[in-house]
Design a protein around this motif. Structure first.
Motif, PDB file in Angstrom:
ATOM      1  N   GLY A 186       0.778  -1.230   0.000  1.00  0.00           N
ATOM      2  CA  GLY A 186       0.000   0.000   0.000  1.00  0.00           C
ATOM      3  C   GLY A 186       0.807   1.277   0.000  1.00  0.00           C
ATOM      4  O   GLY A 186       0.256   2.356   0.200  1.00  0.00           O
ATOM      5  N   ASN A 187       2.127   1.166  -0.207  1.00  0.00           N
ATOM      6  CA  ASN A 187       2.971   2.354  -0.323  1.00  0.00           C
ATOM      7  C   ASN A 187       3.807   2.290  -1.590  1.00  0.00           C
ATOM      8  O   ASN A 187       4.300   1.215  -1.944  1.00  0.00           O
ATOM      9  N   LEU A 188       3.978   3.447  -2.264  1.00  0.00           N
ATOM     10  CA  LEU A 188       4.887   3.491  -3.406  1.00  0.00           C
ATOM     11  C   LEU A 188       6.291   3.670  -2.851  1.00  0.00           C
ATOM     12  O   LEU A 188       6.562   4.641  -2.146  1.00  0.00           O
ATOM     13  N   VAL A 189       7.177   2.710  -3.135  1.00  0.00           N
ATOM     14  CA  VAL A 189       8.496   2.754  -2.511  1.00  0.00           C
ATOM     15  C   VAL A 189       9.588   3.169  -3.477  1.00  0.00           C
ATOM     16  O   VAL A 189      10.672   3.584  -3.062  1.00  0.00           O
ATOM     17  N   LEU A 190       9.330   3.070  -4.755  1.00  0.00           N
ATOM     18  CA  LEU A 190      10.351   3.405  -5.748  1.00  0.00           C
ATOM     19  C   LEU A 190       9.660   3.926  -6.982  1.00  0.00           C
ATOM     20  O   LEU A 190       8.536   3.531  -7.285  1.00  0.00           O
ATOM     21  N   GLU A 191      10.362   4.797  -7.721  1.00  0.00           N
ATOM     22  CA  GLU A 191       9.830   5.180  -9.020  1.00  0.00           C
ATOM     23  C   GLU A 191      10.982   5.582  -9.922  1.00  0.00           C
ATOM     24  O   GLU A 191      12.078   5.886  -9.440  1.00  0.00           O
ATOM     25  N   GLY A 192      10.752   5.543 -11.197  1.00  0.00           N
ATOM     26  CA  GLY A 192      11.807   5.956 -12.108  1.00  0.00           C
ATOM     27  C   GLY A 192      11.547   5.460 -13.507  1.00  0.00           C
ATOM     28  O   GLY A 192      10.600   4.722 -13.754  1.00  0.00           O
ATOM     29  N   PRO A 193      12.424   5.858 -14.444  1.00  0.00           N
ATOM     30  CA  PRO A 193      12.330   5.339 -15.804  1.00  0.00           C
ATOM     31  C   PRO A 193      12.516   3.819 -15.776  1.00  0.00           C
ATOM     32  O   PRO A 193      13.231   3.295 -14.920  1.00  0.00           O
ATOM     33  N   SER A 194      11.904   3.154 -16.719  1.00  0.00           N
ATOM     34  CA  SER A 194      11.921   1.691 -16.711  1.00  0.00           C
ATOM     35  C   SER A 194      13.337   1.124 -16.729  1.00  0.00           C
ATOM     36  O   SER A 194      13.640   0.171 -15.992  1.00  0.00           O
TER      37      SER A 194
END
Ligand SMILES: Nc1ncnc2c1ncn2[C@@H]1O[C@H](COP(=O)(O)OP(=O)(O)OP(=O)(O)O)[C@@H](O)[C@H]1O
Ligand SMILES: [Mg+2]
Lengths: 306, 237
Positions: B213-221
């Motif tokens: 239930g939390n977004l822990v990472l993000e970025g370009p694929s």
């Protein structure tokens, strides 16, 4: 002779059951809900029909708008169906929509309560006296080789079958009908198609109530007495027909309505009429034991949540 | 920014499913959310579609419109956000063509509908052959095609896809993603959620990683594909 004579009686009785059963069946199929107030909507429809017919006859007698009887009859049927559809939509709006996600048992008792409110409301409004429905059809009796058939019965049976057929076409061919079938299968994802669930639900109540009103008027023409509790037993029997026909099946509910009519009329030919309902509904019970889903139940998704 | 989601919280009764997600999607993008079973991926899409209620403090803005002003059917018909739900959820009792037509229920541009049906058939020729067959009798792959086709018909500014690769053989999966790419190139923004992280990241330009239930990472694929934590948890080492 007696047999053929009873055939037309059975068809007439079956017409009432069929028309009322259609409303039960549609609501059950799209909302997984038994609208136990439906028998009373039939009663309200009959009274609305009484009011409309009386009004139109008065208008016609005053000479303001002289109309032949057949026209009064047609207008009574159309206006009453229209007006009663609003009763159905009102019942859906106040009684069922707030309980859409409540346990099914709560929605079921809502129907029973609305039914009692409609019956007693009528009692308060019009009193306990039975009303006699104005006669709109100049009765003509045809003698077909010893069988006597009235034009009334022919008209009632033909119009009922016509209405059931029209509903069938509506559900099969229009986009609203398609939405109803989709809702019957898996209503939670229907909004993802851009379909407003509430509108389809309201429309379904409107259609079912309009048909119940037609049944009410035909009943008034056939028997011609109305009383506030006329919808109770009729409603229960129509409910039986709806279940027997299979969930959401127009053809099934119609045929099952006629079947009940046949059983109820023909059983007393063999057995004493005091045990007619006993025998009749034992037969129905037996049918259900062997076909628990009724005749033509539509399949539906077991996944009723997302 | 096409779609902005701020502090998205959803609970099912006492169970908190999403704890305040923040993410954005730009016009024309393909974005994916990856995560394990029960991470909240489907819930995120259902919240955008307004199929589940969100908690106070949640803000979702789509092209300047407050998404919370729209009920589920209007999100589709007025905003053009379509949703291919988890498990396809076709109407088995309707034919292929009826499933496609039903999705146009609220559309006003009746002249355009036949063209769109033809477009769906050109993307998925199998559906044309089977147009009068009941959806429930299609093979799994055909059902997935119909689920995407149905979403295409209902509205296609944005398409929310919940595990479109589920249950597809590798070859069919490739052609499904090719079809989705084609739809994207015609102007549909795509938000995809997947357990199949490798496939999703190869397909999408950007990704988010959802855990409990939390977004822990993000970025370009490409970055996520190289990220050691992502590799360990989602790409099999
Ligand atoms: N209708 C529901 N009622 C109660 N809890 C639910 C409901 N739907 C989902 N949940 C719970 O919410 C959490 C998130 O579920 P969700 O379906 O969003 O997960 P997911 O990431 O899509 O998982 P999967 O990969 O298995 O599809 C889970 O713990 C799940 O048990
Ligand atoms: Mg899921």
């Amino acid at each position: 002779m007696q047999l053929l004579q009873n055939l037309i009686n059975a068809l007439q009785l079956g017409s009432f059951y069929a028309l009322i059963a259609l409303g039960y069946s549609m609501v059950y199929s799209i909302l997984m809900l038994f609208n136990f107030a439906h028998g009373d909507i039939f009663m309200v429809g009959a009274y609305i029909g009484f009011g409309v017919a009386t009004g139109l006859i008065a208008l016609s007698k005053m000479g303001a708008l002289a109309m032949p009887n057949w026209l009064i009859l047609m207008l009574t049927v159309i206006f009453s169906m229209f007006l009663t559809s609003f009763v159905g939509m009102f019942v859906e709006r106040v009684g069922y929509r707030p309980l859409r996600d409540a346990p099914r048992a709560s929605a079921a008792i809502t129907g029973l309560m609305i039914g009692i409110i409609l019956e007693t409301g009528n009692l308060i409004l019009l009193g306990a006296e039975q009303l006699s429905f104005p006669s709109l059809v100049q009765t003509a009796t045809y003698n077909l080789g010893g069988i006597y058939i009235t034009n009334q019965k022919i008209m009632i049976v033909a119009l009922s079958i016509g209405l059931a057929f029209a509903l069938h076409q509506f559900i099969r061919r229009t986009k609203w009908g398609m939405a109803m079938r989709a809702m019957a299968f898996d209503y939670v994802v229907v909004p993802l198609m851009g379909v407003p669930l509430n509108k389809i639900a309201a429309m379904t109540f409107a259609l079912g109530s309009a048909l119940a009103a037609a049944a009410g008027i035909f009943y008034g023409i056939a028997y011609p007495v109305l009383d506030p509790y006329m919808g109770v037993l009729f409603g229960w029997k129509a409910f039986v027909a709806a279940i027997l026909g299979g969930r959401g099946s127009v053809v099934g509910a119609t045929l099952a309505g006629f079947l009940l009519g046949f059983i109820e009329i023909f059983v007393p030919m063999i057995f004493p009429s005091t045990i007619r309902n006993f025998i009749a509904y034992s037969i129905v019970l037996l049918i259900l034991v062997f076909r628990p889903h009724g005749f033509f139940g539509e399949p539906y998704s077991a996944r009723l949540r997302l | 920014m096409l779609l902005t989601v701020e502090n998205l919280r959803v609970s099912y009764g006492n169970i908190k499913a999403l704890h305040g997600l923040n993410f954005q999607i730009n016009e024309g993008e393909i974005v994916c959310i990856i995560g394990a079973n029960g991470a909240g991926k489907s819930t995120t899409l259902k919240a955008i579609s307004r199929l589940v209620p969100v908690e106070d403090g949640t803000k979702m803005t789509y092209q300047g419109n407050d998404l919370l002003d729209y009920p589920a059917d209007k999100v589709v018909s007025k905003l053009g956000i379509s949703h291919v739900p988890e498990g396809r959820r076709l109407f088995d009792n309707l034919t292929v063509i009826e499933n496609l037509k039903l999705a146009t229920f609220a559309r006003k541009d009746n002249d355009q509908i036949p063209n769109d049906v033809q477009r769906v058939f050109s993307i998925f020729p199998r559906l044309e052959e089977r147009q009068n067959q009941k959806a429930g009798t299609l093979s799994g792959g055909e059902q997935q095609m119909l689920a995407v086709g149905r979403a295409y018909m209902s509205g296609r500014k944005v398409m929310l896809l919940d595990e479109p690769s589920m249950g597809l053989a590798p070859l069919l999966m490739m052609s499904m993603f090719d079809a989705l790419k084609e739809i994207n190139q015609e102007g549909t923004t795509i938000l995809l959620v997947e357990q199949n992280a490798r496939m999703a990241l190869q397909f999408a330009q950007r990704g988010y990683v959802l855990e409990n239930g939390n977004l822990v990472l993000e970025g370009p694929s490409e970055e996520l594909l190289e990220n050691p934590e992502v590799k360990k948890a989602y790409l099999g080492g």
